[in-house]
Design an enzyme around this catalytic site. Sequence first.
Site, PDB file in Angstrom:
ATOM      1  N   HIS A   1      -9.031  -5.087  11.020  1.00 34.54           N
ATOM      2  CA  HIS A   1      -9.706  -4.922   9.735  1.00 34.54           C
ATOM      3  C   HIS A   1     -10.992  -4.111   9.834  1.00 34.54           C
ATOM      4  O   HIS A   1     -11.798  -4.121   8.920  1.00 34.54           O
ATOM      5  CB  HIS A   1     -10.044  -6.290   9.127  1.00 34.54           C
ATOM      6  CG  HIS A   1      -8.857  -7.005   8.549  1.00 34.54           C
ATOM      7  ND1 HIS A   1      -7.741  -7.303   9.284  1.00 34.54           N
ATOM      8  CD2 HIS A   1      -8.631  -7.479   7.292  1.00 34.54           C
ATOM      9  CE1 HIS A   1      -6.874  -7.941   8.509  1.00 34.54           C
ATOM     10  NE2 HIS A   1      -7.376  -8.051   7.294  1.00 34.54           N
TER      11      HIS A   1
ATOM     12  N   GLU B   1       0.817  -1.227   0.000  1.00 30.86           N
ATOM     13  CA  GLU B   1       0.000   0.000   0.000  1.00 30.86           C
ATOM     14  C   GLU B   1       0.842   1.265   0.000  1.00 30.86           C
ATOM     15  O   GLU B   1       0.522   2.224  -0.708  1.00 30.86           O
ATOM     16  CB  GLU B   1      -0.962   0.003   1.196  1.00 30.86           C
ATOM     17  CG  GLU B   1      -2.143  -0.956   1.059  1.00 30.86           C
ATOM     18  CD  GLU B   1      -1.820  -2.374   1.549  1.00 30.86           C
ATOM     19  OE1 GLU B   1      -0.674  -2.600   1.993  1.00 30.86           O
ATOM     20  OE2 GLU B   1      -2.698  -3.246   1.482  1.00 30.86           O
TER      21      GLU B   1
END
Lengths: 365, 326
Positions: free
Chosen positions: B129, B60
Amino acid sequence: MSKKSTATPDELGSSLHGKASHAEAAVNSSLSKDQKIGLYRLMVRIRRFEERSLRAYQAKKIGGFLHLYIGQEAVAVGCCSLMGKDDHVITAYRDHGHAIAVGMELNPLMAELYGKATGCSKGKGGSMHFFDPSRNYWGGHGIVGGQVPLGTGLAYALKYKGLKGACMTFMGDGAVNQGAVHEAYNLAALWDLPVVFVIENNGYSMGTSQARSSAGDLARRADAYHMDWGVCDGHDLYEVRANMVRYLDRAREKCKPSVVEIRTYRYRGHSVADPDNTYRAKGEVEEYRRTKDPIQVFQDLLLAEKVLDAAQVEKIDAEARAEADLSAEFAEASPYPSIDDVQKDVYWEADNPGERTSGGRLFFN
Amino acid sequence: MPVLQYREAIRQALAEELTRDPNVVVLGEEVAQFHGAYKVTEGLLAKFGPKRIVDTPISEAGFIGMGVGASMLGIRPVIELMFWSFYSVAFDQILNNAANVRYMSGGQIHCPIVIRGPANGGTNVGATHSHTPENVLANHPGIKVVVPATPYDAKGLLKSAIRDNDPVMYLENTMLYGDKGEVPEEEYLVPLGKADIKREGKDLTIVSYGRAMVQSLAAANVLQQEHNLSVEVVDLRSIRPLDMDTVLASVRKTHRVLVVEEQKPFCGVGAQLAYMIQSEAFDELDAPIARLSTVDAPSIYSPPVEEEQLPNPQRIIKAAIAAMAS
């Protein structure tokens, strides 16, 4: 130096004996007398600008950090002198040399250091954040290694648009241990992006020597990504150009990335706030300055080539000192930004109210 | 009018903007061959090819930073985060580089990048998450933040975000991807910074956004039927820029406010809203501003308990009744 070098001190030594061949490399032998003098003048202007900025810092005219490039001038000047119209540059916080090397004027640079509205970033960026997109210069970034994905993105954009350019993405030797750098290496190699990662290895990541911070050879890490790489000395401007031109051409023509480690040295501490008395011996600085100073080395070469004579050396130096002094006077006389300026240049939309499409509040005080 | 799923509405926005502007590129983990982890980008590779729809490695910081750099040269990357929770490994690229580069360059640069993906709890995937970082993102001047709750808003807001010249963070919700709603065939845009009254009422204003807003609507129906309470639901849609005018107009109408957010309470969006409402409409309030947030702890895995940790219609009903009693 040859590709896939193991970069041992021996090989580095051997490159020193190859000085004549660097001068004879096509990229250097094709330079006119005026061009050579121009490159020399650029290095002198960088040095005198920074020495003047140091005096201003010591006089408390400049806040924050001041990371000086003194000793490394041949790297930025050598690399940036190879730029074509679609080549781009991005670097970290030791960014004064690159800014001057791409052609930025001294007045807005000094004014930026002084925090003035006439600064190149209107006094909003400071020493670490010089930018000039009109000269393909994308900063000037404060976080170690943080600019490396950005440079990879500039290269991505060049390839996407079908332009035959390259992005020279500079970093220091400390940056090579940052994760973002390795992520950028992987993307550049995976997607064949036209980026040349330039490690300016001055031997110290802040106050920690290379031996105490990095395992293995720095540029050689490119091998893991199947990227081309090389190592060269950075105190000889001819050598920098002779090496970099190959990697730049490869990026432009074949869209292939590479890592080039340029061995250089900084005379001052990491920043001016670094007392520089804990991690290296004074003699080490003196030895480098005496034998490898990039300005002295190139001056000697040009004197031997009879491109320069002593009177010209004196004149160039005097002019550079005067120009640096004038930039300090300009900065001193310039106004500070106003408190109203604080909230400008935050959002494109706020700065272009006629073209704003969103509603609501962008600011919260 | 055609009825589309929330994910299909996002996909339509992407396809329309990819068609309109050749500089728009979709990048992210598994967005091309795999069709997207949540099938948002399904079929786009076949239609637009690998130059426009790009699978990235799990990296990322690398690909978001690369997108920021590309946007400085005029590319318009739309980057998918498989989960917004993964923004933390790219924090420096988003919130130092994209947020600040315009400012630090004195306005010489802008970053027309969109980062989109789901940011929600409720799927029993645990604390790592389930982040809802709209407050963290909106805390950074230079950044814009939108949180669409319906298919109509999802499409219109994404098209506006892609055309925006500032970096826009677009927060979706995995629990809403299958939700259906009417989406016009003709082109439309939903501007950033415009709240929407999703339900009119006179007794209480619920200010909310995202899935919490959808749940607030469900709660409002029950409150009407079982408690004879008329609740107005204001959907912010956009966190920054923020449409306070619509919020304040509703407060002036109902004089009571409940903020409902899928956020941890400390320094959450609701805290900012409550401050602004009391500051700008103090005399209009008949009661303290009430607030319902996620129960203040990392997101629990245990499925039935996670439902209770998050805002849900039952918790909202209870909070609304309490707000009316205060």
